[in-house]
Write a protein that holds these residues in place. Structure first.
Motif, mmCIF file in Angstrom:
data_model
loop_
_atom_site.group_PDB
_atom_site.id
_atom_site.type_symbol
_atom_site.label_atom_id
_atom_site.label_comp_id
_atom_site.label_asym_id
_atom_site.label_seq_id
_atom_site.Cartn_x
_atom_site.Cartn_y
_atom_site.Cartn_z
ATOM 1 N N PHE A 79 0.885 -1.282 0.105
ATOM 2 C CA PHE A 79 -0.271 0.190 0.101
ATOM 3 C C PHE A 79 0.953 1.264 0.005
ATOM 4 O O PHE A 79 1.594 1.518 0.607
ATOM 5 C CB PHE A 79 -0.704 0.030 1.176
ATOM 6 C CG PHE A 79 -1.701 1.190 1.288
ATOM 7 C CD1 PHE A 79 -2.502 1.672 0.263
ATOM 8 C CD2 PHE A 79 -1.503 2.099 2.555
ATOM 9 C CE1 PHE A 79 -3.535 2.898 0.293
ATOM 10 C CE2 PHE A 79 -2.417 3.222 2.646
ATOM 11 C CZ PHE A 79 -3.027 3.617 1.613
ATOM 12 N N ASP A 97 -11.484 3.961 2.234
ATOM 13 C CA ASP A 97 -12.176 3.079 1.049
ATOM 14 C C ASP A 97 -12.624 4.155 -0.115
ATOM 15 O O ASP A 97 -12.947 3.555 -1.071
ATOM 16 C CB ASP A 97 -13.184 2.087 1.291
ATOM 17 C CG ASP A 97 -14.487 2.735 2.124
ATOM 18 O OD1 ASP A 97 -14.305 4.128 1.908
ATOM 19 O OD2 ASP A 97 -15.410 2.372 2.470
ATOM 20 N N HIS A 154 -8.249 -2.219 6.887
ATOM 21 C CA HIS A 154 -7.348 -1.736 5.970
ATOM 22 C C HIS A 154 -6.474 -2.924 5.530
ATOM 23 O O HIS A 154 -6.290 -3.123 4.311
ATOM 24 C CB HIS A 154 -6.551 -0.544 6.175
ATOM 25 C CG HIS A 154 -5.467 -0.263 5.323
ATOM 26 N ND1 HIS A 154 -6.017 0.254 4.250
ATOM 27 C CD2 HIS A 154 -4.066 0.069 5.422
ATOM 28 C CE1 HIS A 154 -4.928 0.686 3.585
ATOM 29 N NE2 HIS A 154 -3.998 0.518 4.243
ATOM 30 N N ARG A 181 -6.859 -4.352 1.543
ATOM 31 C CA ARG A 181 -5.854 -4.326 0.684
ATOM 32 C C ARG A 181 -5.069 -5.525 0.487
ATOM 33 O O ARG A 181 -3.910 -5.588 -0.202
ATOM 34 C CB ARG A 181 -4.787 -3.391 1.369
ATOM 35 C CG ARG A 181 -5.277 -1.724 1.322
ATOM 36 C CD ARG A 181 -5.383 -1.173 -0.197
ATOM 37 N NE ARG A 181 -5.933 0.082 -0.016
ATOM 38 C CZ ARG A 181 -5.708 1.134 -1.173
ATOM 39 N NH1 ARG A 181 -5.248 0.540 -2.123
ATOM 40 N NH2 ARG A 181 -6.552 2.084 -1.122
ATOM 41 N N LEU A 241 -2.576 -6.873 2.526
ATOM 42 C CA LEU A 241 -1.246 -6.600 2.639
ATOM 43 C C LEU A 241 -0.608 -7.625 3.097
ATOM 44 O O LEU A 241 -0.801 -8.713 3.747
ATOM 45 C CB LEU A 241 -1.142 -5.416 3.774
ATOM 46 C CG LEU A 241 -2.059 -4.039 3.335
ATOM 47 C CD1 LEU A 241 -1.756 -2.811 4.385
ATOM 48 C CD2 LEU A 241 -1.511 -3.513 2.031
#
Length: 251
Positions: free
Chosen positions: A5, A84, A151, A155, A157
């Motif tokens: 990100f 978002d 998050h 994403r 991640l």
């Protein structure tokens, strides 16, 4: 699929995060679109903010209520939702006895009501998703940490993330239905069968510090003054560098 990100440029960091002065200073009208119960004492409020510029997990906003006679009440609230781009943010509020603002949200407010907000505010406690994150919260202190968890999931991640969350009982565990393998709950008064009852201890933290990822953990602690002091001392005791501990406290 995983990705790295990259935060928007307005959040890019000396010392890792910067805050937009314009966004932090301008009041906007927000409309309540949903209120949902999390526990007997906490509820999540979803707000539509048409000119919202976005936020990073861990940031907060200022919220202002204006009475018919002109009286103003304002409070800081951590943002619970992940960024978002939807123009919506979510806040999760405890019902504080005698609280002017929280009392209004819990007993009066409904969809269509309007409030004023400004933000996002503060970069100190924000997490852009760029470093392994060890999150430790108690009670409503989990709110900004849940923004980070959401998050991380949204994403996909690859950077490691772990959450230790303390609550008095399963009934008072905010977001109980959302936790996954990244989360360890700690119950201080009552717990499900087979789960120990007691405060957060070094034994909860030591395995995570012993298996620290490359680059080490960035630790985020949020809760009452007493909890924040207790948790930060435990982190230092098990080897977390002091300059890699970020604390947000209330009460």
């Amino acid at each position: 699929m995983t990705e790295t990100f990259v935060p928007p440029t307005r959040f890019a960091v000396p010392g890792r995060i910067a805050v937009s002065d314009r966004a932090a200073s301008v009041w906007q009208t927000a409309t309540i679109t949903e209120i949902r119960r999390e526990t007997p004492y906490a509820a999540t409020v979803r707000l539509a903010v048409p000119a919202w510029e976005g936020h990073l997990p861990g940031q907060h906003l200022m919220l202002r209520l204006r009475a018919a006679d002109g009286y103003l009440a304002q409070r800081h609230y951590s943002i619970a939702s992940a960024p978002d781009g939807s123009g919506h943010v979510e806040l999760t509020l405890d019902h504080v006895d005698g609280g002017e603002v929280s009392g209004w949200f819990h007993t009066v407010a409904g969809p269509g009501d309007q409030v004023e907000v400004r933000g996002p505010l503060s970069g100190f406690f924000a997490w852009p998703g760029d470093r392994p994150a060890l999150l430790i919260g108690a009670g409503s202190g989990v709110v900004p940490l849940m923004s980070m968890v959401r998050h991380h999931r949204a994403r996909r991640l690859a950077v490691p993330l772990r959450l230790l969350v303390s609550a008095r009982s399963p009934e008072e565990l905010i977001y109980a239905g959302e936790y996954g393998a990244e989360t360890t709950p700690v119950f201080t008064r009552s717990a499900p069968p087979g789960t120990p009852v007691g405060r957060l201890t070094a034994a909860h933290l030591a395995p995570l510090l012993a298996e620290r990822p490359d680059g080490g953990w960035e630790a985020y602690v949020c809760g009452s003054n007493g909890f924040a002091e207790h948790a930060s001392r435990l982190l230092v005791a098990v080897g977390q560098p002091v300059d890699r501990i970020r604390i947000e406290r209330f009460g």
